[in-house]
Design an enzyme around this catalytic site. Structure first.
Site, PDB file in Angstrom:
ATOM      1  N   GLY A 141       0.870  -1.121   0.013  1.00 44.81           N
ATOM      2  CA  GLY A 141       0.020  -0.180  -0.051  1.00 44.81           C
ATOM      3  C   GLY A 141       0.730   1.406  -0.008  1.00 44.81           C
ATOM      4  O   GLY A 141       1.867   1.181   0.605  1.00 44.81           O
ATOM      5  N   GLN A 161       2.858   9.821   1.123  1.00 43.77           N
ATOM      6  CA  GLN A 161       4.222   9.286   1.209  1.00 43.77           C
ATOM      7  C   GLN A 161       5.003   9.727   0.008  1.00 43.77           C
ATOM      8  O   GLN A 161       6.278   9.411   0.234  1.00 43.77           O
ATOM      9  CB  GLN A 161       4.210   7.587   1.187  1.00 43.77           C
ATOM     10  N   CYS A 193       5.729  -0.262   6.956  1.00 45.90           N
ATOM     11  CA  CYS A 193       5.180   0.907   6.369  1.00 45.90           C
ATOM     12  C   CYS A 193       6.652   1.224   5.521  1.00 45.90           C
ATOM     13  O   CYS A 193       7.526   1.394   6.041  1.00 45.90           O
ATOM     14  CB  CYS A 193       4.882   2.255   7.304  1.00 45.90           C
ATOM     15  N   LEU A 194       6.333   1.465   3.986  1.00 43.90           N
ATOM     16  CA  LEU A 194       7.532   1.813   3.378  1.00 43.90           C
ATOM     17  C   LEU A 194       8.076   3.148   3.779  1.00 43.90           C
ATOM     18  O   LEU A 194       9.055   3.314   3.369  1.00 43.90           O
ATOM     19  CB  LEU A 194       7.021   2.172   1.678  1.00 43.90           C
ATOM     20  N   HIS A 242      -4.790   1.871   7.214  1.00 39.81           N
ATOM     21  CA  HIS A 242      -3.127   2.368   7.537  1.00 39.81           C
ATOM     22  C   HIS A 242      -2.923   3.600   6.259  1.00 39.81           C
ATOM     23  O   HIS A 242      -2.349   4.728   6.760  1.00 39.81           O
ATOM     24  CB  HIS A 242      -2.104   1.196   7.518  1.00 39.81           C
ATOM     25  N   GLU A 243      -3.374   3.142   5.414  1.00 37.07           N
ATOM     26  CA  GLU A 243      -3.188   4.265   4.357  1.00 37.07           C
ATOM     27  C   GLU A 243      -4.025   5.673   4.330  1.00 37.07           C
ATOM     28  O   GLU A 243      -3.426   6.899   4.027  1.00 37.07           O
ATOM     29  CB  GLU A 243      -3.261   3.778   2.736  1.00 37.07           C
ATOM     30  N   HIS A 280      -2.422   7.893   6.606  1.00 34.62           N
ATOM     31  CA  HIS A 280      -1.372   8.867   5.972  1.00 34.62           C
ATOM     32  C   HIS A 280      -2.081  10.138   5.492  1.00 34.62           C
ATOM     33  O   HIS A 280      -1.366  11.194   5.510  1.00 34.62           O
ATOM     34  CB  HIS A 280      -0.552   7.926   4.886  1.00 34.62           C
TER      35      HIS A 280
HETATM   36  C1  QAP Z   1       1.061  -0.748   4.977  1.00 30.49           C
HETATM   37  O1  QAP Z   1       3.045  -1.249   4.150  1.00 30.49           O
HETATM   38  C2  QAP Z   1       0.739  -1.953   5.637  1.00 30.49           C
HETATM   39  O2  QAP Z   1       9.663  -2.099   6.699  1.00 30.49           O
HETATM   40  C3  QAP Z   1       1.679  -0.915   3.749  1.00 30.49           C
HETATM   41  O3  QAP Z   1      11.580  -2.681   4.951  1.00 30.49           O
HETATM   42  C4  QAP Z   1       1.304  -2.913   5.917  1.00 30.49           C
HETATM   43  O4  QAP Z   1       3.867  -1.994   1.953  1.00 30.49           O
HETATM   44  C5  QAP Z   1      -0.689  -2.118   6.199  1.00 30.49           C
HETATM   45  C6  QAP Z   1       7.911  -2.418   3.467  1.00 30.49           C
HETATM   46  C7  QAP Z   1       1.240  -4.093   6.962  1.00 30.49           C
HETATM   47  C8  QAP Z   1      -1.040  -3.310   6.764  1.00 30.49           C
HETATM   48  C9  QAP Z   1      -0.320  -4.301   7.301  1.00 30.49           C
HETATM   49  C10 QAP Z   1       8.061  -2.347   4.735  1.00 30.49           C
HETATM   50  C11 QAP Z   1       8.779  -2.903   2.710  1.00 30.49           C
HETATM   51  C12 QAP Z   1       6.387  -2.287   2.919  1.00 30.49           C
HETATM   52  C13 QAP Z   1       9.494  -2.495   5.191  1.00 30.49           C
HETATM   53  C14 QAP Z   1       4.069  -1.648   3.273  1.00 30.49           C
HETATM   54  C15 QAP Z   1      10.572  -2.686   4.538  1.00 30.49           C
HETATM   55  C16 QAP Z   1       9.939  -2.862   3.163  1.00 30.49           C
HETATM   56  C17 QAP Z   1       5.217  -2.015   3.539  1.00 30.49           C
HETATM   57 CO    CO Z   2       2.618   3.428   5.809  1.00 32.27          CO
END
Ligand code: QAP
Ligand code: CO
Length: 167
Positions: free
Chosen positions: A46, A51, A91-92, A133-134, A137
């Site tokens: 997401g 972001q 989170c990215l 979550h998004e 943001h």
């Molecule tokens: C949000 O997050 C989310 O730490 C999206 O090193 C995540 O795409 C909502 C990511 C989980 C609910 C559950 C994170 C990639 C990606 C990192 C992501 C990383 C590389 C996170």
């Molecule tokens: Co995020």
């Protein structure tokens, strides 16, 4: 298409509140294409416009195994929610940091699609968590900000240490 730079926490721009898109145009669709490419390349499930330092209410999500079920939400609103869940989130904008957040288990969302049409989606599980979550943001909130002061301080220290080691 282009890969956009993802703001890294802590950054004040992650606290800006996104404004609604007044009309979905080619400019909006271009942003969505770039955000989609950026999310898949990361890889992530997401990404909110906030972001990538665009403060408009646009989200791209794909929680599918095969990365072939893109969901675009423009001006999303949660119109119903129920239950509780506490998924381990990431989170990215906060790489390497993971932790639980209390959220609704199911949500009903109303949003616009890329054709400027309104639709309603019922989501649960990971998709419901990701939508919340998004949407946070877009409101200027990062998931770690739900945590205790102590855990946030430790998270910031960890990120600082990592920043130093990658310079
Ligand atoms: C949000 O997050 C989310 O730490 C999206 O090193 C995540 O795409 C909502 C990511 C989980 C609910 C559950 C994170 C990639 C990606 C990192 C992501 C990383 C590389 C996170
Ligand atoms: Co995020």
């Amino acid at each position: 298409m282009a890969i956009l730079k993802i703001l890294q926490y802590p950054d004040d721009r992650l606290h800006k509140k996104a404004v609604p898109v007044t009309r979905v145009t080619d400019k909006t669709r271009l942003l969505i294409n770039d955000m989609t490419e950026t999310m898949y390349a990361a890889p992530g499930i997401g990404l909110a416009a906030t972001q990538v330092d665009v403060h408009e209410q646009v989200i791209v999500i794909d929680v599918s195994e095969n990365r072939d079920q893109l969901l675009v939400l423009i001006n999303p609103e949660i119109i119903a929610s129920s239950g509780f869940s506490d998924y381990e989130e990431g989170c990215l904008s906060v790489p390497g940091i993971y932790g639980k957040v209390n959220r609704a288990e199911s949500v009903t969302v109303r949003a616009l699609n890329t054709q400027n049409e309104s639709f309603v989606l019922e989501a649960d599980g990971l998709l419901a968590v990701c939508i919340q979550h998004e949407m946070d943001h877009l409101a200027g909130k990062v998931f770690v900000e739900y945590w205790s002061r102590l855990k946030q301080t430790r998270t910031l220290a960890k990120l600082k240490k990592k920043q130093r080691s990658t310079m």
